[in-house]
Design a protein around this motif. Structure first.
Motif, PDB file in Angstrom:
ATOM      1  N   ARG A  15       0.839  -1.215   0.000  1.00 39.40           N
ATOM      2  CA  ARG A  15       0.000   0.000   0.000  1.00 39.40           C
ATOM      3  C   ARG A  15       0.868   1.256   0.000  1.00 39.40           C
ATOM      4  NH1 ARG A  15      -3.755  -1.881   5.066  1.00 39.40           N
ATOM      5  NH2 ARG A  15      -3.903  -4.043   4.381  1.00 39.40           N
ATOM      6  N   ILE A  16       1.936   1.228   0.809  1.00 36.66           N
ATOM      7  CA  ILE A  16       2.844   2.386   0.843  1.00 36.66           C
ATOM      8  C   ILE A  16       3.475   2.563  -0.543  1.00 36.66           C
ATOM      9  CG2 ILE A  16       4.983   3.319   1.851  1.00 36.66           C
ATOM     10  CD1 ILE A  16       4.145   2.034   4.511  1.00 36.66           C
ATOM     11  N   LYS A  17       3.846   1.463  -1.141  1.00 37.48           N
ATOM     12  CA  LYS A  17       4.424   1.535  -2.490  1.00 37.48           C
ATOM     13  C   LYS A  17       3.407   2.104  -3.487  1.00 37.48           C
ATOM     14  CE  LYS A  17       7.019  -1.100  -5.907  1.00 37.48           C
ATOM     15  NZ  LYS A  17       7.597   0.179  -6.343  1.00 37.48           N
ATOM     16  N   ALA A  18       2.153   1.682  -3.358  1.00 40.83           N
ATOM     17  CA  ALA A  18       1.108   2.174  -4.266  1.00 40.83           C
ATOM     18  C   ALA A  18       0.917   3.683  -4.100  1.00 40.83           C
ATOM     19  CB  ALA A  18      -0.208   1.444  -3.999  1.00 40.83           C
ATOM     20  N   PHE A  19       0.976   4.155  -2.849  1.00 42.15           N
ATOM     21  CA  PHE A  19       0.850   5.597  -2.637  1.00 42.15           C
ATOM     22  C   PHE A  19       2.019   6.355  -3.285  1.00 42.15           C
ATOM     23  CE2 PHE A  19       2.793   8.977  -0.074  1.00 42.15           C
ATOM     24  CZ  PHE A  19       1.990  10.017  -0.515  1.00 42.15           C
ATOM     25  N   THR A  20       3.254   5.892  -3.061  1.00 39.33           N
ATOM     26  CA  THR A  20       4.411   6.617  -3.608  1.00 39.33           C
ATOM     27  C   THR A  20       4.383   6.569  -5.143  1.00 39.33           C
ATOM     28  OG1 THR A  20       5.902   4.686  -3.448  1.00 39.33           O
ATOM     29  CG2 THR A  20       5.859   6.198  -1.567  1.00 39.33           C
ATOM     30  N   GLU A  21       3.932   5.452  -5.689  1.00 38.89           N
ATOM     31  CA  GLU A  21       3.829   5.324  -7.144  1.00 38.89           C
ATOM     32  C   GLU A  21       2.813   6.337  -7.698  1.00 38.89           C
ATOM     33  OE1 GLU A  21       5.659   3.454  -9.103  1.00 38.89           O
ATOM     34  OE2 GLU A  21       4.538   4.117 -10.885  1.00 38.89           O
ATOM     35  N   ASP A  22       1.681   6.425  -7.046  1.00 35.90           N
ATOM     36  CA  ASP A  22       0.629   7.358  -7.455  1.00 35.90           C
ATOM     37  C   ASP A  22       1.144   8.802  -7.367  1.00 35.90           C
ATOM     38  OD1 ASP A  22      -1.734   8.693  -7.935  1.00 35.90           O
ATOM     39  OD2 ASP A  22      -2.685   8.163  -6.040  1.00 35.90           O
ATOM     40  N   ALA A  23       1.814   9.123  -6.254  1.00 38.73           N
ATOM     41  CA  ALA A  23       2.312  10.490  -6.060  1.00 38.73           C
ATOM     42  C   ALA A  23       3.383  10.829  -7.100  1.00 38.73           C
ATOM     43  CB  ALA A  23       2.860  10.652  -4.646  1.00 38.73           C
ATOM     44  N   TRP A  34      10.419  11.679   2.239  1.00 40.49           N
ATOM     45  CA  TRP A  34       9.519  11.910   1.108  1.00 40.49           C
ATOM     46  C   TRP A  34       9.461  13.395   0.734  1.00 40.49           C
ATOM     47  CZ3 TRP A  34       8.073   8.938  -2.592  1.00 40.49           C
ATOM     48  CH2 TRP A  34       7.056   9.359  -3.464  1.00 40.49           C
ATOM     49  N   GLU A  35       9.365  14.266   1.732  1.00 38.59           N
ATOM     50  CA  GLU A  35       9.312  15.708   1.443  1.00 38.59           C
ATOM     51  C   GLU A  35      10.614  16.176   0.772  1.00 38.59           C
ATOM     52  OE1 GLU A  35       6.971  17.950   1.475  1.00 38.59           O
ATOM     53  OE2 GLU A  35       5.404  16.720   2.328  1.00 38.59           O
ATOM     54  N   GLY A  36      11.721  15.639   1.223  1.00 38.95           N
ATOM     55  CA  GLY A  36      13.003  15.976   0.589  1.00 38.95           C
ATOM     56  C   GLY A  36      13.044  15.479  -0.845  1.00 38.95           C
ATOM     57  N   ALA A  37      12.502  14.285  -1.061  1.00 39.93           N
ATOM     58  CA  ALA A  37      12.499  13.715  -2.406  1.00 39.93           C
ATOM     59  C   ALA A  37      11.612  14.546  -3.349  1.00 39.93           C
ATOM     60  CB  ALA A  37      12.022  12.265  -2.361  1.00 39.93           C
ATOM     61  N   VAL A  38      10.485  15.029  -2.843  1.00 43.88           N
ATOM     62  CA  VAL A  38       9.589  15.876  -3.659  1.00 43.88           C
ATOM     63  C   VAL A  38      10.338  17.146  -4.078  1.00 43.88           C
ATOM     64  CG1 VAL A  38       7.505  17.322  -3.575  1.00 43.88           C
ATOM     65  CG2 VAL A  38       7.430  14.975  -2.691  1.00 43.88           C
ATOM     66  N   MET A  39      11.068  17.723  -3.122  1.00 45.21           N
ATOM     67  CA  MET A  39      11.826  18.940  -3.420  1.00 45.21           C
ATOM     68  C   MET A  39      12.903  18.669  -4.479  1.00 45.21           C
ATOM     69  SD  MET A  39      14.120  21.111  -0.860  1.00 45.21           S
ATOM     70  CE  MET A  39      15.634  20.532  -1.630  1.00 45.21           C
ATOM     71  N   CYS A  40      13.663  17.571  -4.298  1.00 47.49           N
ATOM     72  CA  CYS A  40      14.740  17.257  -5.243  1.00 47.49           C
ATOM     73  C   CYS A  40      14.174  16.869  -6.603  1.00 47.49           C
ATOM     74  CB  CYS A  40      15.630  16.142  -4.690  1.00 47.49           C
ATOM     75  SG  CYS A  40      16.605  16.694  -3.276  1.00 47.49           S
ATOM     76  N   GLU A  84      13.194  10.211 -10.306  1.00 49.37           N
ATOM     77  CA  GLU A  84      14.193   9.373  -9.636  1.00 49.37           C
ATOM     78  C   GLU A  84      14.277   9.579  -8.125  1.00 49.37           C
ATOM     79  OE1 GLU A  84      18.142   9.322 -11.195  1.00 49.37           O
ATOM     80  OE2 GLU A  84      17.644   7.864 -12.730  1.00 49.37           O
ATOM     81  N   PRO A  85      14.337  10.851  -7.649  1.00 52.51           N
ATOM     82  CA  PRO A  85      14.414  11.023  -6.199  1.00 52.51           C
ATOM     83  C   PRO A  85      13.229  10.363  -5.477  1.00 52.51           C
ATOM     84  CG  PRO A  85      14.951  13.078  -7.289  1.00 52.51           C
ATOM     85  CD  PRO A  85      14.463  12.149  -8.368  1.00 52.51           C
ATOM     86  N   LEU A  86      12.040  10.417  -6.083  1.00 52.49           N
ATOM     87  CA  LEU A  86      10.859   9.814  -5.470  1.00 52.49           C
ATOM     88  C   LEU A  86      10.979   8.292  -5.470  1.00 52.49           C
ATOM     89  CD1 LEU A  86       8.279  12.081  -7.304  1.00 52.49           C
ATOM     90  CD2 LEU A  86       8.956  12.297  -4.916  1.00 52.49           C
ATOM     91  N   ASP A  87      11.422   7.742  -6.592  1.00 56.52           N
ATOM     92  CA  ASP A  87      11.581   6.291  -6.682  1.00 56.52           C
ATOM     93  C   ASP A  87      12.660   5.791  -5.721  1.00 56.52           C
ATOM     94  OD1 ASP A  87       9.555   6.096  -8.589  1.00 56.52           O
ATOM     95  OD2 ASP A  87      10.927   6.363 -10.261  1.00 56.52           O
ATOM     96  N   ASP A  88      13.759   6.556  -5.643  1.00 53.32           N
ATOM     97  CA  ASP A  88      14.829   6.220  -4.677  1.00 53.32           C
ATOM     98  C   ASP A  88      14.290   6.177  -3.257  1.00 53.32           C
ATOM     99  OD1 ASP A  88      16.768   6.333  -6.612  1.00 53.32           O
ATOM    100  OD2 ASP A  88      17.679   8.209  -5.941  1.00 53.32           O
ATOM    101  N   ALA A  89      13.543   7.224  -2.888  1.00 60.13           N
ATOM    102  CA  ALA A  89      13.065   7.345  -1.501  1.00 60.13           C
ATOM    103  C   ALA A  89      12.140   6.189  -1.171  1.00 60.13           C
ATOM    104  CB  ALA A  89      12.350   8.681  -1.290  1.00 60.13           C
ATOM    105  N   SER A  90      11.248   5.862  -2.088  1.00 59.79           N
ATOM    106  CA  SER A  90      10.309   4.776  -1.860  1.00 59.79           C
ATOM    107  C   SER A  90      11.058   3.445  -1.739  1.00 59.79           C
ATOM    108  CB  SER A  90       9.315   4.733  -3.024  1.00 59.79           C
ATOM    109  OG  SER A  90       8.487   3.607  -2.913  1.00 59.79           O
ATOM    110  N   ALA A  91      11.958   3.190  -2.675  1.00 61.68           N
ATOM    111  CA  ALA A  91      12.695   1.912  -2.673  1.00 61.68           C
ATOM    112  C   ALA A  91      13.542   1.777  -1.415  1.00 61.68           C
ATOM    113  CB  ALA A  91      13.565   1.814  -3.926  1.00 61.68           C
ATOM    114  N   LEU A 112      12.907  -1.470   5.585  1.00 56.12           N
ATOM    115  CA  LEU A 112      11.953  -2.199   6.433  1.00 56.12           C
ATOM    116  C   LEU A 112      12.034  -3.705   6.262  1.00 56.12           C
ATOM    117  CD1 LEU A 112       8.753  -0.035   6.030  1.00 56.12           C
ATOM    118  CD2 LEU A 112      10.265  -0.148   7.993  1.00 56.12           C
ATOM    119  N   VAL A 113      12.234  -4.142   5.007  1.00 52.55           N
ATOM    120  CA  VAL A 113      12.160  -5.586   4.782  1.00 52.55           C
ATOM    121  C   VAL A 113      13.509  -6.288   4.898  1.00 52.55           C
ATOM    122  CG1 VAL A 113      10.090  -5.399   3.350  1.00 52.55           C
ATOM    123  CG2 VAL A 113      12.335  -5.527   2.249  1.00 52.55           C
ATOM    124  N   ARG A 114      14.601  -5.518   4.791  1.00 50.11           N
ATOM    125  CA  ARG A 114      15.920  -6.158   4.756  1.00 50.11           C
ATOM    126  C   ARG A 114      16.175  -7.200   5.855  1.00 50.11           C
ATOM    127  NH1 ARG A 114      19.705  -2.518   2.599  1.00 50.11           N
ATOM    128  NH2 ARG A 114      19.023  -3.547   0.728  1.00 50.11           N
TER     129      ARG A 114
END
Lengths: 203, 203
Positions: free
Chosen positions: A88-96, A170-176, A184-191, A197-199
């Motif tokens: 779900r978090i991934k879906a939100f970042t993808e949408d944004a 996320w806010e930093g990624a939006v700015m960058c 890319e900054p958004l995809d980086d932040a999400s990934a 979390l999962v590592r």
């Protein structure tokens, strides 16, 4: 007749708020021009002042409207039980990220824009923006708690700290992303957030 | 006499730049007032225009000066061979967080402020700010590469992506730190970034 007039008035008021969300998300507070707004809305400055008083009161209402709009967007993803909490978090970042791309990286986050411009200067705005951010954190925290319950993230994860960290990154990624005109900054932040979390489960 | 006059002129010019760094770091571009600047510096508006032409040209010089100042700060930490590469990154974030605390979270990052305000609106500023960010990324990347060479971070780490991610998260944390008037977002960002890098070794 009174009802029609009231409806028309509410419609104009809502339209001014809607335009305000778009303008403040793209240009921020100090680039916001009242002349531009009333020209776009096709109303007089007198009407604007009748509805809202002044620019500060209007902007506080725009922040509330953005808050409501964004809370719905978050809920749509974060409460989508067809997906796992992290999906779900991934879906939100993808949408944004797709949304920013659609607006050619010109529109960022209204809360980010106004925080950068006003947090250090105006206590009323700082508190209003902080309330929105706190609500967003709570929504991500709830989702992470669900992730803990279903074993998707480790049981000892500090979801309060993680939800704070998510929005900072996320806010930093939006700015960058605006700066780089790239998602890319958004995809980086999400990934990175999700990998973080999962590592432990992987190793 | 000419030499004394030139020296005095250079001194005034440098003082105007120094004040600009402080004002833009706290207030951003649109809250920046030329009247405030010349009053603080004790020079006339005529002198300001003689030295810099206009506000845009002046602000571009201030960005360069901030860039040089910040590069020195980064080098001081990131090239401190008494520390391991990750300890150096931690030392930089500690120093930066202490600096924000000292200014009561009123002063953020000049590049962050101007990016939020101008990236979507002005191509000259966007490129100048992007150059600075790219240089900062390179400096962190070099440090991470050293971390790879000495085995402190995993050999397959993508240091380019990590250096981008570091600054996204850091700029967001600086913004949230202003909003929250607390160093917690900065400490969170530093801890999460470093934990993300070292975790695989632990498990």
């Amino acid at each position: 007749m009174a009802t029609v007039a009231t409806r028309k008035e509410n419609g104009r008021r809502a339209e001014l708020i809607r335009l305000g969300v778009a303008i403040l998300t793209e240009k921020g507070f100090h680039n916001f021009s009242l002349d531009e707004l009333v020209a776009l809305a096709g109303v007089s400055k007198g009407s604007f002042h009748y509805y809202f008083g002044g620019k500060d009161a209007y902007c506080l209402e725009v922040i509330q409207a953005y808050h409501e709009y964004f809370a719905k967007k978050l809920d749509m993803h974060l409460r989508d039980t067809r997906l796992s909490p992290l999906e779900r978090i991934k879906a939100f970042t993808e949408d944004a990220a797709t949304g920013m791309q659609r607006h050619h990286f010109k529109r960022g986050c209204l809360v980010g824009n106004l925080s950068q411009e006003l947090a250090a200067l105006d206590e009323t705005f700082r508190k209003a923006l902080m309330d929105v951010l706190q609500d967003w954190r709570n929504r991500i925290r709830e989702c992470l708690e669900e992730g803990k319950r279903c074993g998707e993230i480790r049981a000892d994860a500090d979801t309060t700290a993680l939800s704070r960290y998510f929005w900072n990154a996320w806010e930093g990624a939006v700015m960058c992303s605006k700066l780089e005109q790239s998602r890319e900054p958004l995809d980086d932040a999400s990934a990175a957030f999700l990998a973080y979390l999962v590592r432990p489960e992987k190793h």
